[in-house]
Design a protein around this motif. Sequence first.
Motif, PDB file in Angstrom:
ATOM      1  N   ASN A  39     -22.377  87.802  69.434  1.00 19.81           N
ATOM      2  CA  ASN A  39     -22.326  88.695  68.280  1.00 19.81           C
ATOM      3  C   ASN A  39     -21.106  89.602  68.248  1.00 19.81           C
ATOM      4  O   ASN A  39     -21.079  90.579  67.488  1.00 19.81           O
ATOM      5  N   VAL A  40     -20.111  89.302  69.071  1.00 20.58           N
ATOM      6  CA  VAL A  40     -18.858  90.043  68.965  1.00 20.58           C
ATOM      7  C   VAL A  40     -17.914  89.267  68.049  1.00 20.58           C
ATOM      8  O   VAL A  40     -17.970  88.038  67.979  1.00 20.58           O
ATOM      9  N   HIS A  41     -17.078  89.979  67.347  1.00 19.95           N
ATOM     10  CA  HIS A  41     -16.085  89.346  66.477  1.00 19.95           C
ATOM     11  C   HIS A  41     -14.798  89.221  67.286  1.00 19.95           C
ATOM     12  O   HIS A  41     -14.181  90.216  67.667  1.00 19.95           O
TER      13      HIS A  41
ATOM     14  N   ASN B  31     -16.065  95.742  61.545  1.00 22.90           N
ATOM     15  CA  ASN B  31     -16.783  94.570  61.063  1.00 22.90           C
ATOM     16  C   ASN B  31     -15.762  93.524  60.662  1.00 22.90           C
ATOM     17  O   ASN B  31     -14.556  93.737  60.752  1.00 22.90           O
TER      18      ASN B  31
ATOM     19  N   SER C 232     -28.078  96.797  65.421  1.00 18.68           N
ATOM     20  CA  SER C 232     -27.363  97.664  66.362  1.00 18.68           C
ATOM     21  C   SER C 232     -26.501  98.692  65.636  1.00 18.68           C
ATOM     22  O   SER C 232     -26.293  99.802  66.138  1.00 18.68           O
TER      23      SER C 232
ATOM     24  N   THR D 190     -22.172  94.065  70.462  1.00 17.19           N
ATOM     25  CA  THR D 190     -21.340  93.852  69.274  1.00 17.19           C
ATOM     26  C   THR D 190     -19.975  94.482  69.510  1.00 17.19           C
ATOM     27  O   THR D 190     -19.757  95.177  70.507  1.00 17.19           O
ATOM     28  N   THR D 191     -19.075  94.261  68.578  1.00 19.03           N
ATOM     29  CA  THR D 191     -17.716  94.787  68.720  1.00 19.03           C
ATOM     30  C   THR D 191     -17.720  96.308  68.824  1.00 19.03           C
ATOM     31  O   THR D 191     -16.885  96.899  69.509  1.00 19.03           O
TER      32      THR D 191
END
Length: 915
Positions: free
Chosen positions: A326-328, A294, A232, A268-269
């Motif tokens: 998949n998110v931080h 990240n 992504s 994702t974030t």
Amino acid sequence: LAVRADRSRLIESSSYFRALLGGSFSESGSGYVRISCDLAAAVQVLRYLFEPPASFAISHHNFLPLLEGALFLAVESLLVDCERWFRTVRSRNPSMVVPLDFIIEAWYFAPKHGVTFVEDVCPGYLAQNFVQVISSRSFVHIPYDLLCSTIESPNLTVDSEKQLCEAILSWVSASRQSCEQSVSNSADNQLSLLSKVRVCLLPLGFAAGTKRNCFEFGNNAVCMILNLLKDSLQTLLHTVTDDNLDSYRIRLTEYSKKIVLSGCPQLTTQFLYISALPTDLDAVFKRTIVSDVNDGCLNHYNGLVKKAKTLSFRNVRIVDLSKCPNVHFGAVILWMKWTFPELRTFIASYCLLFQFEDLQCLLLRCPWINEINLSIDTSIILSKYSIISSRSEVRRDVNRNLSSYYMQSGLYGTSGNPVFSNISKLILEGRNDITDMNLLEISMLKSSLCYINIKHCTLLTDDGISTLLLNCRKMHSMVLSYTSFGNHSIQTLCSLDPSDSFSYHKDEHAHVMAFRLQELHLEGCEGISCAAMSQLVSNMNIVKSLCLRETSLADGALCNFVGSSLEYLDISETVVSMVSLAPVIRRNSNLSCLKTAGCRNLLFEQGEVQSTSGNKYGRFLQEITSTCYLEDVEMGWAFCPVRVDDLIPSFSKVRRMTVGLGTTLPENILHALPEICPFLESLVLRFQVISDRVVRNLLESSTNLQVLCLHYCLGNLTSFSFQTMAPALRILRLQWVTPWITNDDLTILTQNCNLVELLLSGCKLLDTSSQEIISSGWPNLACLQLEECGQITLDGVDSILDCKALEEVLLRHTGRGIGRTIITDAIRELPLLRKLALDLCDASEGGYDTPNVPEGKMMRSVRMSRCKKSAAAARSCFGEASSSSSNRKPVQHRETIVLEWSSRQLTTTVVEERL
């Protein structure tokens, strides 16, 4: 209709009358004039002109007649007032204040009469109220051009991209059924509307499901999501370069109240942050931000976001990031802090890698939140199982805590810290890595915490739970099922509260914490003695929801219960009898849920205590039908209706029904269930006698039926049962009731119902072609369980892995063709997979590889059952050395290897049972 009116007022207010009465027309000298305006419109205009302003108001009831009359009679002031009113409707209140029918009627009216301001206002008004608009029955009647303009509006407000897509698909479906448009126009409109959906923000399961009716759209959406899962970051960087980030932005507006991103593993974030950044940032700055979000650059990114002046959305109250692995979460917490300063509820269910340190950070960074849900799948290993061996190892993919966003432990542990004063509800269900020390830290929420769910948190001890209760005295709702809750915790609940402000309450029980309990679930808590149970039950006077399933509850304890506020009662698998249950039912007329499955003593006239003098009680059925109007029932022993009238009207509101061992419902009752329970949504039958007539009638007549489970039922069931449409059915479980099912029957099922969960066992006529039928027929299948189903996996599981929405898979005795790398393959190919159950008998190479670090972050457990060891090493799971034998007898499985991941470690357990 003749109306006497002031001539000068008419001339002064209306250009029409000014020309007619003040000019050279013959009417100028006449005592009356005729006008051909619509009567209702003319009357409204005259009211406006001659009634006092305080007694006349414009509303959606008179707006269109007023506007029509004002246009015809050229009343300039009224035209101005109409436009002002229509424009202020949009800004007056953020929630919808006029009916959708009115907006549609005004939209059709405007072009016919040359009114431009209606076309200016309508799209924006519907856009900001879109959540309410799509719930209206009139939504499908919105004109295409209005709907298109609404979706294109920058103020379009939806809870999720899924909600928008569902609305478009429902509008398209209704449009197809109407005769208003040609087939070609309808197809063009469909493509045009669907092209406005940001498919990269759709939940994977939903996107896969659209393939049933819109294959091309659904297939493209699934492919895009899977490509994002691969990389992504590069996709977003290329998009920034092309200045085309809008298709990846979550729709956030000043009217947004809820953000639901559940089921989006591709998220994702970066997606979260770009949605909260101003659109006028230059491409270089955007690229820097996207590339720096990240796990290792939070300090740097913190400064970047402050420099970018992140947008704030103060109306957002709920954020749901469930199934977004998949998110931080460290970065997510910072994002929520900056973007949603009024957030109240945060949901991150099934996010296995959300650690306790993340919770601590969330509490500190976002102290205004009052509800948090971090539940995950509960462990399948219970204390009653015999464990042969167990070992644990640390996950190698665990993110290390970063000082850039985690607080110092001393700050969090400060007693009475005011920043934790808002948390009232905390759900940690299934998190069996939570320890007593963690509970002690949670005790810092003592000034506000009212509800806690620690179901299946198996590391917690009775002492640890007791300490939590001792500190958090405001607690009134607790879900403690399958924990070590026991006698010590009960003593805490039943001891005097020194901080109790109701010291002069006339009821002596009011001074203990148990008295104030409103919800208590203790299912499977085996450490409670009979005496402690009796003490606890006698102190609960106002409880509304009580679950004592699989506990030591007996008549002696239940007879001490004097509460009259119960709405939910589960006493399944206990030894209570009618002696104690009858008085409880009689006192609690608001009881809507009653579960008594496995209570054998309900059959007997007396239980372990003698009936008190004058306490006469009837049969179980008689008691519940004379007092309750139930909505959720789970019954077996003593539930023996004979006539349909036995269940009417007390069962007329039932939505969920489970009937199991201990009773056999007659066919007349089963056949009449749609009549007895017209709102029935879920039906589970165990060990019942069923027929084609019964099942067919259920599917045809129970229009709300979403769940149908038939377990170990007898009767002459044939394929005719399922040869009827059941559009509402979503879950179908057929356990040892349909051995005759063939591929043709499966194909018919796929045409008649849109399932998300399928369980089949004992269907020995199925073969390898069945996989393709299942995967193509139900592309949005989330749960698939196949047991003793012929040779489905003889050639592998390729088609099963095409069901990209699968979250749970069970394959047992389905053909020896499953490869050694099945676990790794399944995790890689199925982004949402959380549970996998296999049989070593089906392994083509004798076993399966078990990875410590799964590529997917959703995986919770893998089960591998194996047969009892025998002298013949080559012996198959059917107990025959030769696979060609025709009389194969099943061999019972004696062991199960369980791989279970938590947020920090992988535990491998061998259980001496088949799980």
